[in-house]
Design an enzyme around this catalytic site. Structure first.
Site, PDB file in Angstrom:
ATOM      1  N   ASP A  10      -4.611 -15.407   6.898  1.00 54.13           N
ATOM      2  CA  ASP A  10      -3.345 -15.947   6.388  1.00 54.13           C
ATOM      3  C   ASP A  10      -2.632 -16.836   7.393  1.00 54.13           C
ATOM      4  O   ASP A  10      -1.675 -17.533   7.033  1.00 54.13           O
ATOM      5  CB  ASP A  10      -2.413 -14.808   5.976  1.00 54.13           C
ATOM      6  CG  ASP A  10      -2.855 -14.138   4.687  1.00 54.13           C
ATOM      7  OD1 ASP A  10      -3.498 -14.806   3.861  1.00 54.13           O
ATOM      8  OD2 ASP A  10      -2.566 -12.942   4.517  1.00 54.13           O
ATOM      9  N   ARG A  35       0.822  -1.212   0.000  1.00 53.06           N
ATOM     10  CA  ARG A  35       0.000   0.000   0.000  1.00 53.06           C
ATOM     11  C   ARG A  35       0.853   1.256   0.000  1.00 53.06           C
ATOM     12  O   ARG A  35       0.485   2.258  -0.611  1.00 53.06           O
ATOM     13  CB  ARG A  35      -0.961  -0.037   1.194  1.00 53.06           C
ATOM     14  CG  ARG A  35      -2.085  -1.076   1.016  1.00 53.06           C
ATOM     15  CD  ARG A  35      -2.716  -1.472   2.347  1.00 53.06           C
ATOM     16  NE  ARG A  35      -3.888  -2.333   2.197  1.00 53.06           N
ATOM     17  CZ  ARG A  35      -3.834  -3.644   1.977  1.00 53.06           C
ATOM     18  NH1 ARG A  35      -2.647  -4.250   1.871  1.00 53.06           N
ATOM     19  NH2 ARG A  35      -4.948  -4.340   1.866  1.00 53.06           N
TER      20      ARG A  35
END
Length: 450
Positions: A327, A33
């Site tokens: 995850d 990001r």
């Protein structure tokens, strides 16, 4: 550790425990990001602590292809001279995102409201993953996508020439989809709204606000409503990337199941939308403590101390926690195999469309190592054998998935017999220093001849 090339078998076995400091790399989600928003800002953004794994390096190369000046100035230090919102240039070549689903989906969002055409591809794993979950909402802005059957890569995205703001409810919890829509909303006039019924990691919202975007987050009857005002001039930032909690999961979980271990993992990001694993481990009875809590770059961080925990027990993980630890379920299942009794994980269907079908990959590998596993479409149960109870002795498939490879190498550290992973090279996509870091702590992990 190479990111591509011939398979690289690796083997791990029980040793005398792990001890020391585990300096894990920067957060992958924040790193992606920072590069993308830096490329959309006007002026120079400086980033320190950037994860220099292959996934993030592929995103850096993509930002260069779209016209930003992206330069490495030192270890983990990067400079990005952005082109401004809506300023992406048309790439001259195909954008190769390697193994990164996060990278390709966020980049497609950022490009969707610019009047350009770009073609995206990736490695064999990424080319098998569905992109419709992102291209469908991007079409609402006016973008068009042409890909292989099932909306898979290679895929060409034709950006909207007259983008329209969108109000979109994310159908399943996905920070990637949410973020892609928000990044597309930067290039559309008016207000774009994203509604998510379950909160997912909020790095995009935090970072957009830091870059000066007008963004609000409110809880409503529909869920979490994120409102972004489009076409801002983003201000360049100085970003210190916290250490990745998903990478920290591997030395932490290894320390919990390997007898004799005491490991400190400093400076880990503990954003509440990412810290579900550590809450779950403590509920299982893990000797896991937070030291020196503080705030860095708008993100909460702390030092984690993990010690061998031989009396952990299986629990039922709350389904609403899945988005904050999606995850980490592969390595959680390894801890579950070393705990007493069943660990039940529900609401995790997202795992079936990651770099691999992670439920199937972990179930097959755990069974090969002597652990009973039950599974359904969006749930699985690992029947733990207690500390030191996993037979091991299997060769398991990583399926080109870095987290599967690392999870089974962690399992080998606490199994009765060595565990071999058929290919450890995908680990470099997210955790390029995994091997030296773990062996530096005393882990018996090595490359194998097969």
């Amino acid at each position: 550790m190479a990111a591509h090339g011939e398979p690289m078998p690796m083997v791990s076995r029980r040793g005398t425990g792990l001890k020391g400091r585990a300096e894990v790399p920067g957060d992958k989600s924040v790193s992606h990001r920072a590069l993308i928003l830096g490329a959309l800002a006007v002026g120079e953004t400086r980033v320190t602590g950037l994860l220099e794994g292959q996934d993030v390096l592929d995103t850096a190369a993509a930002m260069r292809a779209f016209g930003a000046q992206v330069e490495r100035t030192g270890e983990g230090a990067w400079s990005i001279h952005g082109v401004g919102t809506g300023g992406f240039a048309e790439p001259e070549d195909v954008i190769d995102c390697g193994n990164s689903g996060t990278g390709v989906r966020l980049i497609m969002g950022a490009a969707a409201t610019s009047p350009i055409t770009a073609t995206f591809t990736g490695d064999a794993s990424l080319r098998s993953r569905p992109m419709g979950r992102v291209t469908d909402p991007l079409a609402l802005f006016g973008a068009a996508a042409v890909g292989r059957e099932g909306g898979r890569l290679p895929l060409t995205l034709i950006g909207a020439r007259d983008p329209q703001p969108v109000r979109y409810t994310v159908p399943v919890p996905s920070a990637q989809v949410k973020s892609a829509v928000l990044l597309a909303g930067l290039g559309a006039p008016g207000q774009t709204q994203v509604i998510e019924r379950e909160a997912t990691r909020d790095h995009t919202e935090r970072m957009l606000a830091g870059f000066g975007a007008e963004i609000t987050v409110e809880e409503g009857p529909e869920g979490r409503v994120i409102t972004l005002t489009g076409q801002p001039e983003l201000r360049p930032q100085s970003i210190a990337v916290p250490r990745d909690p998903s990478s920290a999961a591997f030395p932490v979980c290894a320390a919990l199941i390997a007898e004799g271990s005491d490991v400190l993992v400093p400076g880990i990001g503990l954003n509440p939308t990412r810290a579900g694993l550590y809450e779950t481990l403590r509920e299982m009875g893990a000797d896991l403590t937070y030291e020196n809590p503080r705030d860095e770059g708008g993100e909460p961080v702390a030092d984690l101390r993990a010690r061998f925990s031989g009396a952990m027990r299986g629990i039922e993980v709350p389904p609403e926690r899945a988005a904050s630890m999606i995850d980490e379920y592969p390595v959680l299942s390894v801890v579950a195999a070393c705990a007493e009794g069943p660990t039940v994980m529900r609401g995790v269907g997202e795992l079936r469309v990651k770099e691999s079908d992670r439920i199937d990959a972990m179930a097959q590998g755990l069974r090969a190592c002597g652990v009973e596993v039950e599974e359904g479409e969006d749930w699985w149960i690992v029947h733990g054998l207690g500390a030191g109870g996993v037979p091991g002795g299997a060769r398991v498939e990583s399926r080109l998935d870095h987290r599967i490879a690392m999870a089974f190498l962690v399992l080998g550290l606490a199994s009765q017999r060595a565990v071999t992973v058929d290919d450890g090279q995908p680990i470099a996509t997210s955790f390029p220093i995994f091997e030296p870091l773990m062996t530096g702590l005393g882990a018996a992990i090595a490359r194998s001849n097969g």
